[in-house]
Design a protein around this motif. Structure first.
Motif, PDB file in Angstrom:
ATOM      1  N   ALA A  19      35.146  62.602  72.095  1.00  0.00           N
ATOM      2  CA  ALA A  19      35.756  62.886  70.823  1.00  0.00           C
ATOM      3  C   ALA A  19      37.914  62.820  70.968  1.00  0.00           C
ATOM      4  O   ALA A  19      38.460  62.385  69.805  1.00  0.00           O
ATOM      5  CB  ALA A  19      35.644  64.454  70.160  1.00  0.00           C
ATOM      6  N   LYS A  20      38.044  63.493  71.366  1.00  0.00           N
ATOM      7  CA  LYS A  20      39.633  63.449  71.562  1.00  0.00           C
ATOM      8  C   LYS A  20      40.407  61.852  71.965  1.00  0.00           C
ATOM      9  O   LYS A  20      41.262  61.389  71.366  1.00  0.00           O
ATOM     10  CB  LYS A  20      39.899  63.728  72.693  1.00  0.00           C
ATOM     11  CG  LYS A  20      40.033  65.200  72.785  1.00  0.00           C
ATOM     12  CD  LYS A  20      41.362  66.141  71.888  1.00  0.00           C
ATOM     13  CE  LYS A  20      41.253  67.376  72.654  1.00  0.00           C
ATOM     14  NZ  LYS A  20      42.728  68.473  70.853  1.00  0.00           N
ATOM     15  N   THR A  21      39.364  60.791  72.560  1.00  0.00           N
ATOM     16  CA  THR A  21      39.838  59.335  72.516  1.00  0.00           C
ATOM     17  C   THR A  21      39.428  59.135  71.526  1.00  0.00           C
ATOM     18  O   THR A  21      40.337  57.879  71.252  1.00  0.00           O
ATOM     19  CB  THR A  21      38.997  58.964  73.589  1.00  0.00           C
ATOM     20  OG1 THR A  21      38.510  59.485  75.082  1.00  0.00           O
ATOM     21  CG2 THR A  21      39.545  57.165  74.356  1.00  0.00           C
ATOM     22  N   PHE A  26      42.047  56.152  67.150  1.00  0.00           N
ATOM     23  CA  PHE A  26      41.479  55.014  65.987  1.00  0.00           C
ATOM     24  C   PHE A  26      41.651  56.414  64.935  1.00  0.00           C
ATOM     25  O   PHE A  26      42.159  56.036  63.672  1.00  0.00           O
ATOM     26  CB  PHE A  26      40.412  55.050  65.861  1.00  0.00           C
ATOM     27  CG  PHE A  26      40.031  53.993  66.748  1.00  0.00           C
ATOM     28  CD1 PHE A  26      40.379  52.886  67.169  1.00  0.00           C
ATOM     29  CD2 PHE A  26      38.453  54.169  68.318  1.00  0.00           C
ATOM     30  CE1 PHE A  26      40.108  52.243  67.946  1.00  0.00           C
ATOM     31  CE2 PHE A  26      38.463  53.755  68.810  1.00  0.00           C
ATOM     32  CZ  PHE A  26      39.215  52.442  69.166  1.00  0.00           C
ATOM     33  N   ARG A  27      42.360  57.650  64.384  1.00  0.00           N
ATOM     34  CA  ARG A  27      42.476  58.549  63.793  1.00  0.00           C
ATOM     35  C   ARG A  27      41.402  59.065  63.516  1.00  0.00           C
ATOM     36  O   ARG A  27      41.554  58.820  61.732  1.00  0.00           O
ATOM     37  CB  ARG A  27      43.797  58.574  62.762  1.00  0.00           C
ATOM     38  CG  ARG A  27      44.572  58.360  64.253  1.00  0.00           C
ATOM     39  CD  ARG A  27      46.244  58.076  63.507  1.00  0.00           C
ATOM     40  NE  ARG A  27      47.374  58.494  64.304  1.00  0.00           N
ATOM     41  CZ  ARG A  27      47.509  58.460  65.187  1.00  0.00           C
ATOM     42  NH1 ARG A  27      47.117  60.228  64.991  1.00  0.00           N
ATOM     43  NH2 ARG A  27      48.769  59.011  65.944  1.00  0.00           N
ATOM     44  N   LEU A  28      40.009  58.648  63.156  1.00  0.00           N
ATOM     45  CA  LEU A  28      38.764  59.203  62.686  1.00  0.00           C
ATOM     46  C   LEU A  28      38.536  60.278  62.492  1.00  0.00           C
ATOM     47  O   LEU A  28      38.530  60.727  63.403  1.00  0.00           O
ATOM     48  CB  LEU A  28      37.660  58.219  63.117  1.00  0.00           C
ATOM     49  CG  LEU A  28      37.717  56.347  63.573  1.00  0.00           C
ATOM     50  CD1 LEU A  28      37.083  55.686  63.663  1.00  0.00           C
ATOM     51  CD2 LEU A  28      38.110  55.955  62.086  1.00  0.00           C
ATOM     52  N   LEU A  47      29.714  62.838  66.254  1.00  0.00           N
ATOM     53  CA  LEU A  47      29.846  61.858  65.164  1.00  0.00           C
ATOM     54  C   LEU A  47      31.108  61.585  64.454  1.00  0.00           C
ATOM     55  O   LEU A  47      32.101  61.758  64.539  1.00  0.00           O
ATOM     56  CB  LEU A  47      29.057  62.476  64.331  1.00  0.00           C
ATOM     57  CG  LEU A  47      27.745  63.830  65.205  1.00  0.00           C
ATOM     58  CD1 LEU A  47      27.243  64.580  63.747  1.00  0.00           C
ATOM     59  CD2 LEU A  47      26.334  63.132  65.498  1.00  0.00           C
ATOM     60  N   VAL A  48      31.310  60.512  64.031  1.00  0.00           N
ATOM     61  CA  VAL A  48      32.008  60.253  63.264  1.00  0.00           C
ATOM     62  C   VAL A  48      31.565  59.500  61.652  1.00  0.00           C
ATOM     63  O   VAL A  48      30.923  58.643  61.177  1.00  0.00           O
ATOM     64  CB  VAL A  48      33.001  58.752  64.013  1.00  0.00           C
ATOM     65  CG1 VAL A  48      33.476  58.095  62.621  1.00  0.00           C
ATOM     66  CG2 VAL A  48      33.757  58.768  64.951  1.00  0.00           C
ATOM     67  N   ASN A  49      32.567  60.385  61.236  1.00  0.00           N
ATOM     68  CA  ASN A  49      32.399  60.272  59.778  1.00  0.00           C
ATOM     69  C   ASN A  49      30.445  60.559  59.428  1.00  0.00           C
ATOM     70  O   ASN A  49      30.221  60.190  59.203  1.00  0.00           O
ATOM     71  CB  ASN A  49      31.828  58.820  59.052  1.00  0.00           C
ATOM     72  CG  ASN A  49      33.900  59.517  58.620  1.00  0.00           C
ATOM     73  OD1 ASN A  49      34.149  59.931  58.263  1.00  0.00           O
ATOM     74  ND2 ASN A  49      34.622  57.581  58.994  1.00  0.00           N
ATOM     75  N   ASN A  50      30.247  61.961  60.478  1.00  0.00           N
ATOM     76  CA  ASN A  50      28.439  62.165  60.686  1.00  0.00           C
ATOM     77  C   ASN A  50      27.309  61.885  61.003  1.00  0.00           C
ATOM     78  O   ASN A  50      26.437  61.338  59.996  1.00  0.00           O
ATOM     79  CB  ASN A  50      28.451  62.374  58.287  1.00  0.00           C
ATOM     80  CG  ASN A  50      27.517  63.626  58.764  1.00  0.00           C
ATOM     81  OD1 ASN A  50      28.345  64.756  59.747  1.00  0.00           O
ATOM     82  ND2 ASN A  50      27.511  64.316  57.122  1.00  0.00           N
ATOM     83  N   LYS A  51      27.774  60.505  61.354  1.00  0.00           N
ATOM     84  CA  LYS A  51      26.594  59.055  61.560  1.00  0.00           C
ATOM     85  C   LYS A  51      27.298  59.288  63.782  1.00  0.00           C
ATOM     86  O   LYS A  51      28.269  59.366  63.888  1.00  0.00           O
ATOM     87  CB  LYS A  51      27.219  58.078  61.382  1.00  0.00           C
ATOM     88  CG  LYS A  51      26.988  57.926  59.800  1.00  0.00           C
ATOM     89  CD  LYS A  51      26.717  56.748  58.666  1.00  0.00           C
ATOM     90  CE  LYS A  51      26.263  56.103  57.346  1.00  0.00           C
ATOM     91  NZ  LYS A  51      25.995  55.416  57.395  1.00  0.00           N
ATOM     92  N   LYS A  52      25.827  58.728  64.297  1.00  0.00           N
ATOM     93  CA  LYS A  52      26.395  59.184  65.522  1.00  0.00           C
ATOM     94  C   LYS A  52      26.781  57.744  66.286  1.00  0.00           C
ATOM     95  O   LYS A  52      26.192  56.684  65.940  1.00  0.00           O
ATOM     96  CB  LYS A  52      25.155  59.435  66.039  1.00  0.00           C
ATOM     97  CG  LYS A  52      24.839  59.203  67.948  1.00  0.00           C
ATOM     98  CD  LYS A  52      23.370  60.340  68.240  1.00  0.00           C
ATOM     99  CE  LYS A  52      23.156  59.929  69.495  1.00  0.00           C
ATOM    100  NZ  LYS A  52      21.847  61.330  69.760  1.00  0.00           N
ATOM    101  N   LEU A  85      32.482  51.917  66.387  1.00  0.00           N
ATOM    102  CA  LEU A  85      33.893  52.138  66.123  1.00  0.00           C
ATOM    103  C   LEU A  85      34.314  50.702  65.897  1.00  0.00           C
ATOM    104  O   LEU A  85      35.097  50.734  64.517  1.00  0.00           O
ATOM    105  CB  LEU A  85      34.251  52.017  67.077  1.00  0.00           C
ATOM    106  CG  LEU A  85      34.274  53.236  68.783  1.00  0.00           C
ATOM    107  CD1 LEU A  85      34.300  53.653  69.402  1.00  0.00           C
ATOM    108  CD2 LEU A  85      34.391  54.421  67.360  1.00  0.00           C
ATOM    109  N   LYS A  86      33.426  49.782  65.589  1.00  0.00           N
ATOM    110  CA  LYS A  86      33.610  47.957  65.622  1.00  0.00           C
ATOM    111  C   LYS A  86      33.558  48.278  63.344  1.00  0.00           C
ATOM    112  O   LYS A  86      34.717  48.625  62.434  1.00  0.00           O
ATOM    113  CB  LYS A  86      33.082  47.522  65.626  1.00  0.00           C
ATOM    114  CG  LYS A  86      32.764  46.041  64.831  1.00  0.00           C
ATOM    115  CD  LYS A  86      32.344  44.864  65.348  1.00  0.00           C
ATOM    116  CE  LYS A  86      32.133  43.665  64.298  1.00  0.00           C
ATOM    117  NZ  LYS A  86      31.164  42.682  65.869  1.00  0.00           N
ATOM    118  N   GLN A  87      32.165  49.467  63.012  1.00  0.00           N
ATOM    119  CA  GLN A  87      31.788  49.756  61.678  1.00  0.00           C
ATOM    120  C   GLN A  87      33.256  50.755  60.742  1.00  0.00           C
ATOM    121  O   GLN A  87      33.680  50.058  59.616  1.00  0.00           O
ATOM    122  CB  GLN A  87      30.532  50.137  61.331  1.00  0.00           C
ATOM    123  CG  GLN A  87      30.244  50.104  59.826  1.00  0.00           C
ATOM    124  CD  GLN A  87      29.261  50.939  60.343  1.00  0.00           C
ATOM    125  OE1 GLN A  87      29.069  52.208  60.335  1.00  0.00           O
ATOM    126  NE2 GLN A  87      28.285  50.648  58.886  1.00  0.00           N
TER     127      GLN A  87
END
Ligand code: BT5
Length: 272
Positions: free
Chosen positions: A103-105, A110-112, A123-128, A173-175
């Motif tokens: 998560a920290k990385t 990417f400041r996501l 999860l990023v924006n609630n998706k795995k 991450l690309k998306q």
């Protein structure tokens, strides 16, 4: 067929890598069954702690309880060998340290908006975007011989390569950043972060890891449904109130009683 330009180059990870042991030895493959299987064989042959096994694709990538882990090209599918002086019952703490490092990385690079879902999803924006599978070999007396932690990150994977049913709940991450990422730069940053948190865990204990983990989880204070693996896939619903010093999730059921779950699958119903 994977084109040469899209292959992870271990030397690019190692150049300037600021770790003592994580990623000093990297084995890279185009396809394996599961990097956890290869890493386990290497560990049994006496591979050094911190050894990494990466593959561009996996034909039998797996999650917990033998569930299928989709491993198309463009992702980062790798396993890490660790030899902590810990007892088997403390092994889940490793997953906490690794998910925190992941998560920290992602946040630093990417400041996501990143959240950790108990016990092993990032999860990023609630998706795995990442899952972690920690497997171990033990010595007699309950001590850990070695741990193989398998980490899967949807880095540059195209969502079209996932089955339709999964597309709503996964991301890459690309998306999220709307461009291809450098998988080598990502791994370098992750190896440094993970060595830091692994050392924190083994030198200073679980409390500090748990404190930081709690600041990044979406599971606590939410109304959740958990399929517990502790006793034959039993489903429980309630308010997630805490994670204890062993990494177990404490849930307040609707009748007010507290249920402790050591291992399972959580989904958030209502976020408070
Ligand atoms: C995990 O299991 O999340 C652990 C995944 C570990 C994968 C790594 S890749 C390198 C190493 N080698 C392996 O063979 N495994 C490790 P679990 O919590 O049980 O979640 C599995 C579930 O995640 C599946 O049932 C699907 O619903 C979903 N899933 C499958 N593939 C996915 C993917 N690529 N991205 C996001 N979700 C996925």
């Amino acid at each position: 067929m994977i084109s040469k330009g899209d292959i992870i180059v271990p030397k690019k990870i190692k150049d300037g890598l600021r770790t003592d042991f994580v990623g000093r030895e990297i084995h890279h493959f185009t396809e394996v069954t599961s990097t956890n299987d290869v890493a386990k064989e290497l560990a049994l042959e006496g591979a050094e702690e911190g050894t990494i096994v990466i593959s561009e694709t996996q034909s039998r990538g797996r999650g917990r309880l033998g569930r299928k882990w989709f491993s198309p090209e463009g992702g980062i599918w790798f396993s890490l060998i660790l030899c902590p002086k810990m007892s088997v019952k403390d092994a889940p703490k490793i997953t906490f340290a690794l998910s925190l490092a992941m998560a920290k990385t992602i946040i630093k690079m990417f400041r996501l908006k990143v959240r950790i879902r108990w016990p092993n999803d990032v999860l990023v924006n609630n998706k795995k975007v990442c899952g972690i599978l920690t497997e171990l070999s033990s010595k007699s007396g309950g001590a850990i011989d070695f741990i193989v932690s398998g980490i899967g990150i949807n880095a540059n994977t195209n969502l079209k390569s996932f089955p339709k049913a999964l597309r709503k709940s996964v991301t890459s991450l690309k998306q999220q950043v709307k461009r291809e990422i450098s998988r080598e730069a990502f791994l370098k940053a992750f190896f440094e972060e993970l060595e830091h948190y692994y050392k924190t865990l083994t030198n200073s204990g679980f409390a500090q890891i748990l404190r930081e983990w709690k600041s990044l989880t979406d599971t606590l204070n939410s109304y959740i449904e958990v399929t517990s693996f502790d006793k034959k896939d039993k489903k429980v619903e309630g308010q997630a109130i805490d994670v204890d010093q062993d990494g177990a999730l404490l849930i307040r059921l609707d009748d007010g009683s507290i249920k402790k779950v050591m291992s399972g699958n959580a989904s958030v119903r209502v976020q408070r």
